[in-house]
Motif scaffolding. Sequence first.
Motif, PDB file in Angstrom:
ATOM      1  N   ASP A   1      35.534  49.299  34.013  1.00  0.00           N
ATOM      2  CA  ASP A   1      36.146  48.621  32.837  1.00  0.00           C
ATOM      3  C   ASP A   1      37.356  47.741  33.357  1.00  0.00           C
ATOM      4  O   ASP A   1      37.472  46.698  32.840  1.00  0.00           O
ATOM      5  N   GLU A   2      38.039  48.241  34.268  1.00  0.00           N
ATOM      6  CA  GLU A   2      39.097  47.567  34.713  1.00  0.00           C
ATOM      7  C   GLU A   2      38.698  46.346  35.502  1.00  0.00           C
ATOM      8  O   GLU A   2      39.484  45.219  35.203  1.00  0.00           O
ATOM      9  N   GLY A   3      37.790  46.269  36.149  1.00  0.00           N
ATOM     10  CA  GLY A   3      37.226  45.063  36.955  1.00  0.00           C
ATOM     11  C   GLY A   3      37.040  44.156  35.996  1.00  0.00           C
ATOM     12  O   GLY A   3      37.396  42.890  35.844  1.00  0.00           O
ATOM     13  N   GLN A   4      36.409  44.355  34.769  1.00  0.00           N
ATOM     14  CA  GLN A   4      36.005  43.577  33.945  1.00  0.00           C
ATOM     15  C   GLN A   4      37.160  42.944  33.158  1.00  0.00           C
ATOM     16  O   GLN A   4      36.919  41.805  32.599  1.00  0.00           O
ATOM     17  N   ARG A   5      38.254  43.795  32.809  1.00  0.00           N
ATOM     18  CA  ARG A   5      39.343  43.285  32.452  1.00  0.00           C
ATOM     19  C   ARG A   5      40.001  42.143  33.293  1.00  0.00           C
ATOM     20  O   ARG A   5      40.682  41.127  32.430  1.00  0.00           O
ATOM     21  N   PHE A   6      40.202  42.712  34.398  1.00  0.00           N
ATOM     22  CA  PHE A   6      40.805  41.662  35.442  1.00  0.00           C
ATOM     23  C   PHE A   6      39.838  40.244  35.575  1.00  0.00           C
ATOM     24  O   PHE A   6      40.542  39.264  35.300  1.00  0.00           O
ATOM     25  N   ARG A   7      38.565  40.362  35.412  1.00  0.00           N
ATOM     26  CA  ARG A   7      37.956  39.094  35.482  1.00  0.00           C
ATOM     27  C   ARG A   7      38.318  38.373  34.189  1.00  0.00           C
ATOM     28  O   ARG A   7      38.033  36.947  34.040  1.00  0.00           O
ATOM     29  N   ALA A   8      38.118  39.002  32.925  1.00  0.00           N
ATOM     30  CA  ALA A   8      38.411  38.394  31.691  1.00  0.00           C
ATOM     31  C   ALA A   8      39.577  37.651  31.793  1.00  0.00           C
ATOM     32  O   ALA A   8      40.095  36.268  31.201  1.00  0.00           O
ATOM     33  N   LEU A   9      40.827  38.316  32.320  1.00  0.00           N
ATOM     34  CA  LEU A   9      42.043  37.569  32.596  1.00  0.00           C
ATOM     35  C   LEU A   9      42.091  36.532  33.402  1.00  0.00           C
ATOM     36  O   LEU A   9      42.727  35.365  33.297  1.00  0.00           O
ATOM     37  N   LEU A  10      41.324  36.463  34.386  1.00  0.00           N
ATOM     38  CA  LEU A  10      41.389  35.604  35.270  1.00  0.00           C
ATOM     39  C   LEU A  10      40.571  34.225  34.758  1.00  0.00           C
ATOM     40  O   LEU A  10      41.283  33.226  35.027  1.00  0.00           O
ATOM     41  N   LEU A  11      39.645  34.506  34.143  1.00  0.00           N
ATOM     42  CA  LEU A  11      38.939  33.327  33.520  1.00  0.00           C
ATOM     43  C   LEU A  11      39.738  32.783  32.251  1.00  0.00           C
ATOM     44  O   LEU A  11      39.313  31.539  31.684  1.00  0.00           O
ATOM     45  N   GLU A  12      40.661  33.567  31.595  1.00  0.00           N
ATOM     46  CA  GLU A  12      41.633  32.891  30.765  1.00  0.00           C
ATOM     47  C   GLU A  12      42.457  31.769  31.122  1.00  0.00           C
ATOM     48  O   GLU A  12      42.907  31.032  30.464  1.00  0.00           O
ATOM     49  N   ASN A  13      42.511  31.544  32.375  1.00  0.00           N
ATOM     50  CA  ASN A  13      43.714  30.796  33.050  1.00  0.00           C
ATOM     51  C   ASN A  13      44.887  30.804  32.532  1.00  0.00           C
ATOM     52  O   ASN A  13      45.093  29.733  31.766  1.00  0.00           O
ATOM     53  N   ARG A  14      45.515  31.755  32.588  1.00  0.00           N
ATOM     54  CA  ARG A  14      46.876  32.244  31.876  1.00  0.00           C
ATOM     55  C   ARG A  14      47.850  31.291  32.614  1.00  0.00           C
ATOM     56  O   ARG A  14      47.549  30.501  33.789  1.00  0.00           O
ATOM     57  N   PRO A  15      48.831  30.774  32.002  1.00  0.00           N
ATOM     58  CA  PRO A  15      49.794  29.927  32.333  1.00  0.00           C
ATOM     59  C   PRO A  15      50.341  29.932  34.049  1.00  0.00           C
ATOM     60  O   PRO A  15      50.478  29.011  34.506  1.00  0.00           O
ATOM     61  N   LYS A  16      50.615  31.142  34.351  1.00  0.00           N
ATOM     62  CA  LYS A  16      50.860  31.150  35.644  1.00  0.00           C
ATOM     63  C   LYS A  16      50.089  30.826  36.747  1.00  0.00           C
ATOM     64  O   LYS A  16      49.958  30.364  37.688  1.00  0.00           O
ATOM     65  N   SER A  17      48.705  31.302  36.325  1.00  0.00           N
ATOM     66  CA  SER A  17      47.564  30.898  37.051  1.00  0.00           C
ATOM     67  C   SER A  17      47.321  29.250  37.170  1.00  0.00           C
ATOM     68  O   SER A  17      47.183  29.016  38.370  1.00  0.00           O
ATOM     69  N   VAL A  18      47.464  28.596  36.093  1.00  0.00           N
ATOM     70  CA  VAL A  18      47.434  27.092  36.012  1.00  0.00           C
ATOM     71  C   VAL A  18      48.413  26.721  36.966  1.00  0.00           C
ATOM     72  O   VAL A  18      48.328  25.482  37.602  1.00  0.00           O
ATOM     73  N   GLU A  19      49.557  27.141  36.883  1.00  0.00           N
ATOM     74  CA  GLU A  19      50.800  26.587  37.605  1.00  0.00           C
ATOM     75  C   GLU A  19      50.704  26.670  39.100  1.00  0.00           C
ATOM     76  O   GLU A  19      50.948  25.769  39.787  1.00  0.00           O
ATOM     77  N   ILE A  20      50.186  28.108  39.341  1.00  0.00           N
ATOM     78  CA  ILE A  20      49.751  27.968  40.738  1.00  0.00           C
ATOM     79  C   ILE A  20      48.648  27.625  41.434  1.00  0.00           C
ATOM     80  O   ILE A  20      48.629  26.813  42.619  1.00  0.00           O
ATOM     81  N   PHE A  21      47.510  27.689  40.892  1.00  0.00           N
ATOM     82  CA  PHE A  21      46.149  27.175  41.413  1.00  0.00           C
ATOM     83  C   PHE A  21      45.753  25.542  41.132  1.00  0.00           C
ATOM     84  O   PHE A  21      45.558  24.908  41.825  1.00  0.00           O
TER      85      PHE A  21
END
Length: 241
Positions: A209-229
């Motif tokens: 379940d934790e893995g699927q939670r991480f995956r969902a958060l990654l696919l959200e493209n959170r602001p910090k992810s957009v800023e960096i990647f």
Amino acid sequence: MPLIIRKVAAIFAVLLVSQSYAATAPKPVSVWTFSIYGAEITENYLRPFFEDIFQAVGRSYDVVYGSDVSRLSSECTLNKYDIVFGSYNLEMQDFERVCGYRVVALTDQDIHIYIHSNTSPNNVRSLALVQGVRAGDVQIFGNKELVYYSDHVQAVLAMYRGDVDGVVSSETGVKRLLPSLSKQLKVVFTFKEKGHAVALFSPHYFASDEGQRFRALLLENRPKSVEIFVEGIGLGPWREP
């Protein structure tokens, strides 16, 4: 019961509780990340992303930065890494197949060959590439000497010093490292296929379940992810594979 015995009993009780917690406490999530800018630079640059997403997941984590993708295959039977980030090159595809890892998210970005503006493509004899980054159909540009470097910084600096005639890179990869150099370069070839960065999960982490939670958060493209990647490295946003 004498006071000294009560104190000793209390100490043993604390030790037993501590040992029980240590035995049951979850291990940090283990992550391997391709070190495209060198280990220290990559670690400092990506730390805010990992801190943000793992805080949202509610877990601690350990990250190993490296560039030897082939070594991952020799370690996968140990279930050493829960998550792997890297370029989706042939070595990473071999790792995925041999070790049973699953691509859970990927990006798309244009990859170009850059040479100096005053250089003719006919005079290009050597090209710098990062070890482990997909070379794709680079030989369509001609039978050039491919010079591999351990990270992107070294590849771009080799172009800057004149050790090679061209460099394989995304647009942002050049501009971010050496803005002054990027103004002196031109694109002479763009790969037919897009480049891809990928996130892969081990079989057990994918099933959790934790893995699927991480995956969902990654696919959200959170602001910090957009800023960096996206804004920083020049990758496309994370998407479903």
